[in-house]
Design an enzyme around this catalytic site. Sequence first.
Site, PDB file in Angstrom:
ATOM      1  N   THR A 109     -46.420  17.361 -16.907  1.00 52.48           N
ATOM      2  CA  THR A 109     -47.513  18.316 -16.235  1.00 52.48           C
ATOM      3  C   THR A 109     -48.647  18.888 -17.246  1.00 52.48           C
ATOM      4  OG1 THR A 109     -45.791  19.370 -14.640  1.00 52.48           O
ATOM      5  CG2 THR A 109     -47.834  20.634 -15.289  1.00 52.48           C
ATOM      6  N   LYS A 144     -40.376  17.160 -17.845  1.00 51.84           N
ATOM      7  CA  LYS A 144     -41.349  17.283 -16.507  1.00 51.84           C
ATOM      8  C   LYS A 144     -42.364  18.362 -16.980  1.00 51.84           C
ATOM      9  CE  LYS A 144     -41.483  18.676 -11.791  1.00 51.84           C
ATOM     10  NZ  LYS A 144     -40.895  19.170 -10.555  1.00 51.84           N
ATOM     11  N   LYS A 161     -55.333   1.448  -5.093  1.00 50.78           N
ATOM     12  CA  LYS A 161     -54.728   2.710  -4.793  1.00 50.78           C
ATOM     13  C   LYS A 161     -54.080   2.311  -3.559  1.00 50.78           C
ATOM     14  CE  LYS A 161     -56.367   4.644  -8.239  1.00 50.78           C
ATOM     15  NZ  LYS A 161     -55.638   4.926  -9.440  1.00 50.78           N
ATOM     16  N   GLN A 216     -42.288  17.029  -1.888  1.00 48.57           N
ATOM     17  CA  GLN A 216     -43.029  16.267  -2.840  1.00 48.57           C
ATOM     18  C   GLN A 216     -44.246  15.723  -2.355  1.00 48.57           C
ATOM     19  OE1 GLN A 216     -42.199  15.376  -6.224  1.00 48.57           O
ATOM     20  NE2 GLN A 216     -40.156  16.393  -6.391  1.00 48.57           N
ATOM     21  N   HIS A 243     -55.426  12.824  -2.638  1.00 52.60           N
ATOM     22  CA  HIS A 243     -55.953  12.015  -3.801  1.00 52.60           C
ATOM     23  C   HIS A 243     -55.649  10.783  -3.624  1.00 52.60           C
ATOM     24  CE1 HIS A 243     -56.140  10.282  -7.849  1.00 52.60           C
ATOM     25  NE2 HIS A 243     -54.720   9.998  -7.995  1.00 52.60           N
ATOM     26  N   HIS A 269     -51.461  15.320  -3.104  1.00 52.89           N
ATOM     27  CA  HIS A 269     -50.958  13.880  -3.195  1.00 52.89           C
ATOM     28  C   HIS A 269     -51.511  12.956  -2.039  1.00 52.89           C
ATOM     29  CE1 HIS A 269     -47.759  10.717  -4.393  1.00 52.89           C
ATOM     30  NE2 HIS A 269     -47.882  10.443  -3.068  1.00 52.89           N
ATOM     31  N   GLN A 296     -50.744  15.404 -17.366  1.00 51.16           N
ATOM     32  CA  GLN A 296     -51.694  15.509 -16.114  1.00 51.16           C
ATOM     33  C   GLN A 296     -52.921  16.472 -16.356  1.00 51.16           C
ATOM     34  OE1 GLN A 296     -48.269  16.197 -13.298  1.00 51.16           O
ATOM     35  NE2 GLN A 296     -49.095  14.427 -12.237  1.00 51.16           N
ATOM     36  N   LYS A 317     -37.637  13.222  -0.609  1.00 52.02           N
ATOM     37  CA  LYS A 317     -38.087  14.594  -0.583  1.00 52.02           C
ATOM     38  C   LYS A 317     -39.346  14.925  -0.039  1.00 52.02           C
ATOM     39  CE  LYS A 317     -35.589  15.956  -4.902  1.00 52.02           C
ATOM     40  NZ  LYS A 317     -35.785  16.546  -6.382  1.00 52.02           N
TER      41      LYS A 317
END
Length: 151
Positions: A94, A90, A11, A28, A36, A33, A97, A25
């Site tokens: 989602t 996109k 990771k 984002q 995790h 994020h 996920q 960006k």
Amino acid sequence: MARVCWWFSSKAVQLLDAVLILGKKQEQVTFLHVYHHGSMLFSWWSGVKYVPGGQAFFTGMLNSFVHIFMYDHYALASLGPRKRRHVWWKHYLTILQLCQFVAIAAHSSYNLFTECLYPDGFNTTVFLYILALFLHFYYWTCVRGKQEKLT
């Protein structure tokens, strides 16, 4: 073999996407994020060190599969407006996920009720971790996203 798995699916390498996103960006890079990817460093290290074996394979495999599509999406979106028309999928990313979260939670919780040599503490931790991430992700992408579209 456990060391190879650590470096292959490390990771630490995935933290690079946060650095890449920061240049383009910043919105984002969400709490989810950062949390995790930051917590996964410890999670993978402890799993590889204390309970290496087949149990974690499913989670790692599924996560790697989803990341293929995520990084494809990031790459296409970063190429500018002309290429963004190619990221029409996109919404399906989602959904993928969310399915990943459900599958990992089901896998971990199932192992809590069967004869599995993998320690229940690790299964419980994975289940609670993925449940917290799922609920956070679901709220921000599905519930809050729909509320913002209505206003």
